[in-house]
Design an enzyme around this catalytic site. Structure first.
Site, PDB file in Angstrom:
ATOM      1  N   GLU A  41     -14.183  12.688  18.144  1.00 33.99           N
ATOM      2  CA  GLU A  41     -12.611  12.998  18.178  1.00 33.99           C
ATOM      3  C   GLU A  41     -12.148  13.284  16.743  1.00 33.99           C
ATOM      4  O   GLU A  41     -12.432  12.091  15.806  1.00 33.99           O
ATOM      5  CB  GLU A  41     -11.948  12.255  19.055  1.00 33.99           C
ATOM      6  CG  GLU A  41     -10.403  12.381  18.983  1.00 33.99           C
ATOM      7  CD  GLU A  41      -9.709  11.371  19.753  1.00 33.99           C
ATOM      8  OE1 GLU A  41      -8.455  11.607  19.886  1.00 33.99           O
ATOM      9  OE2 GLU A  41     -10.292  10.445  20.114  1.00 33.99           O
ATOM     10  N   LYS A 108      -6.448  18.248  23.986  1.00 34.62           N
ATOM     11  CA  LYS A 108      -6.567  16.768  24.770  1.00 34.62           C
ATOM     12  C   LYS A 108      -5.311  16.580  25.488  1.00 34.62           C
ATOM     13  O   LYS A 108      -4.209  17.069  25.294  1.00 34.62           O
ATOM     14  CB  LYS A 108      -6.599  15.766  23.501  1.00 34.62           C
ATOM     15  CG  LYS A 108      -6.640  14.511  24.333  1.00 34.62           C
ATOM     16  CD  LYS A 108      -6.565  13.147  23.081  1.00 34.62           C
ATOM     17  CE  LYS A 108      -6.968  11.893  23.525  1.00 34.62           C
ATOM     18  NZ  LYS A 108      -7.053  10.925  22.366  1.00 34.62           N
ATOM     19  N   CYS A 144     -11.571  11.875  24.579  1.00 32.45           N
ATOM     20  CA  CYS A 144     -11.392  10.305  24.555  1.00 32.45           C
ATOM     21  C   CYS A 144     -10.595  10.178  25.918  1.00 32.45           C
ATOM     22  O   CYS A 144     -11.136   9.870  26.881  1.00 32.45           O
ATOM     23  CB  CYS A 144     -10.592   9.697  23.047  1.00 32.45           C
ATOM     24  SG  CYS A 144     -10.993   8.049  23.082  1.00 32.45           S
TER      25      CYS A 144
END
Length: 553
Positions: A41, A108, A144
């Site tokens: 990330e 994300k 994540c």
């Protein structure tokens, strides 16, 4: 499909350096025959870039790096973490690059905003699921936090036909986090019938350490491959991804290459808690020094266990030639501690000097005598000794460019058993998140690992003392550390109230003493140097308590 997980140690803000690291890993992955390369990330910017993300020039420069990476992706697909600006909105994105062409991005969806995370301060949440198709196999990029919760991202991707979940991660370390993370990933794989490949960042960034331990989990929850912890690695592994019929539009990645060999490296072994602590402390210090552009470190060696452990860890992180120890005895320093300070320096092979503080303390006493007339000696005179030592250490730091590494531990930091501008001085507090009971455990661990006494046994056996007055011991002022640390862990990290602690069976006298000291010491902690986060909740960016605060309980 041959998948490469590029476990990188990115440097926040070093866009050129991070680009070069990514390019090097792309070349290695291509040489290994990888079809898909997954990076951590925000690998381009480093994590967390914090308010650098509020600077438009920084975001534009990060975007330019993506374009610079395109020529280096010939014959493969890369998922690269970098911010994406879209109008007034900024996203934490995975950039999808296939065979030198930009395919698009995944944004994300789940933004953590707790503990050490503040992503809602910088980013907007994405909403679209993205599927990639390679020879009938459906791959889904995630970032994540998206994978830490079963709903909605992962379940939606699996329902859409994904059979390989690729996760770009910057998952900060605490002791045991690798096992917690892996157990979560096994549940996601089993529940959704998907292979999961998580590429985690590695390295230190201010207080945070990223432990790596990138991993590939089969659809039945078994571990296919695991990268080592606390070091960079390129994990290349062949995974079996069954074809599926996607229920959502896909981006084409081309056909995976055919390989004559089958890569299934043995999973790297998991580490026990003490070895994790050692490696995290050494990596955190090393990267703080190296990434910050510092050279050597200097430590006050008291002859006690905290400074001895700090010195040993500094040598492990930086090498003996970059570590300087200073003994600063007073009239209250025993022959035993003066000797042990010298012995630990000799054992570690570091530069050592002794600078007595008595002349400095006498000068302070004389200067303050008219103002202190008629008042008995008390804690003030003890703190003057600590501040004399702090002044000497900072003088050496200024003259030689050495950064002072403070030696206080989490138990002392919790209860304020330290002196502002004295033993709290420094640029880094290495043991800031290590309870005193763990200091002893780590000291023994380092000796066992070395096969000799790096830290003298006499230092480990001696009752702790600040040696700021005659016959002083820590347990004159504090509860025994085994009792104190148990209360501190429950109160500081577990947020248990006074009544709950007493109901849990802790001694009321220990609870009342500990909580009163912790609450009064917040103003000190705010002025302490940063230090490595080792536990689930650390002082600093993790535990945020107001300084002015009348709540008791």
């Amino acid at each position: 499909m041959r998948v490469a997980l590029a476990q990188l140690n990115s440097v926040v803000g070093d866009l050129t350096g991070n680009r070069d690291r990514i390019v090097a890993r792309l070349a290695e992955a291509r040489a290994a025959g990888a079809d898909l390369v997954i990076f951590p990330e925000l690998a381009v910017t480093g994590y967390p870039p914090e308010d650098l993300l509020h600077r438009p020039a920084f975001v534009r420069a990060a975007r330019s790096v993506i374009d610079e990476l395109l020529p280096h992706t010939r014959g493969l697909t890369a998922l690269v973490g970098a911010p994406e600006q879209d109008g007034t909105h900024l996203y934490n994105a995975a950039w999808i690059i296939t065979d030198m062409a930009l395919q698009g991005t995944y944004r994300k969806q789940l933004l953590p905003n707790y503990g050490v995370f503040d992503e809602e301060r910088w980013f907007q949440s994405g909403s679209a699921l993205v599927l990639l198709e390679a020879g009938g196999a459906i791959v889904a990029p995630t970032i994540c936090e998206d994978i830490w919760f079963p709903e909605p991202t992962i379940s939606g991707l699996a329902a859409g036909g994904a059979r390989l979940i690729a996760n770009l991660s910057a998952s900060p370390f605490h002791v045991g986090k690798d096992r917690e993370r892996e157990e979560m990933l096994q549940a996601r794989a089993r529940d959704n019938g998907c292979v999961v490949a998580l590429c985690n960042m590695v390295g230190g960034q201010d207080e945070l350490v990223f432990d790596g331990h990138s991993v590939v989990i089969d659809a039945d929850g078994s571990v296919i491959a695991r990268a080592p912890g606390f070091e960079e690695a390129l994990l290349v592994v062949d995974v079996d991804v069954p074809a599926s019929n996607p229920a959502l539009p896909t981006l084409g990645l081309g056909e995976p290459a055919l390989h004559n060999d089958r890569l299934r490296p043995a999973p790297a072994p998991q580490l026990d808690d003490l070895e994790q602590m050692r490696q995290a402390l050494e990596l955190g210090l090393h990267d703080y020094i190296e990434k910050g552009g510092f050279d050597d470190v200097v430590i006050g060696l008291s002859g006690g266990i905290d400074s001895a452990l700090t010195a040993a860890l500094c040598v492990g992180a930086l090498g003996a030639g970059r570590v300087h120890g200073v003994s600063m005895p007073s009239r209250y320093s025993s022959d035993a501690t003066r000797s042990d300070a010298r012995v630990v320096a000799e054992s570690l092979g570091i530069d050592f000097r002794e600078i007595p503080i008595e002349p400095l303390v006498e000068a302070f006493d004389a200067a303050l005598a008219p103002s202190f007339a008629g008042r008995p000696a008390d804690l003030t005179e003890e703190n003057i000794q600590a501040r004399a030592r702090g002044t000497l250490l900072m003088g050496l730091s200024n003259k030689f460019g050495w950064i002072v590494v403070a030696t206080g531990n989490k138990s002392e930091m919790s209860v304020g058993y330290s002196t502002l501008y004295g033993d709290l001085v420094g640029g880094f507090a290495l043991l800031k998140d290590v309870f005193k009971t763990d200091v002893f455990r780590l000291a023994r661990h380092l000796n066992e690992r070395a096969g000799r006494e790096l830290i003298p046994q006499s230092t480990i056996d001696r009752p702790p003392s600040a040696e700021l007055r005659a016959d002083q011991r820590d347990d004159d002022s504090l509860p025994p550390y085994d009792k104190l640390d148990a209360v501190l862990e429950a109160y500081v990290e577990g947020d248990r109230s006074r009544d709950e602690l007493i109901a849990d069976g802790f001694e009321q006298s220990v609870v009342d003493r500990a909580l009163g000291l912790v609450d009064r010491a917040e103003y000190k902690r705010r002025q302490a140097p940063p230090g490595v986060k080792l536990r689930t909740k650390a002082f600093g960016r993790d535990r945020r308590t107001p300084i002015t605060n009348r709540w008791r309980g």
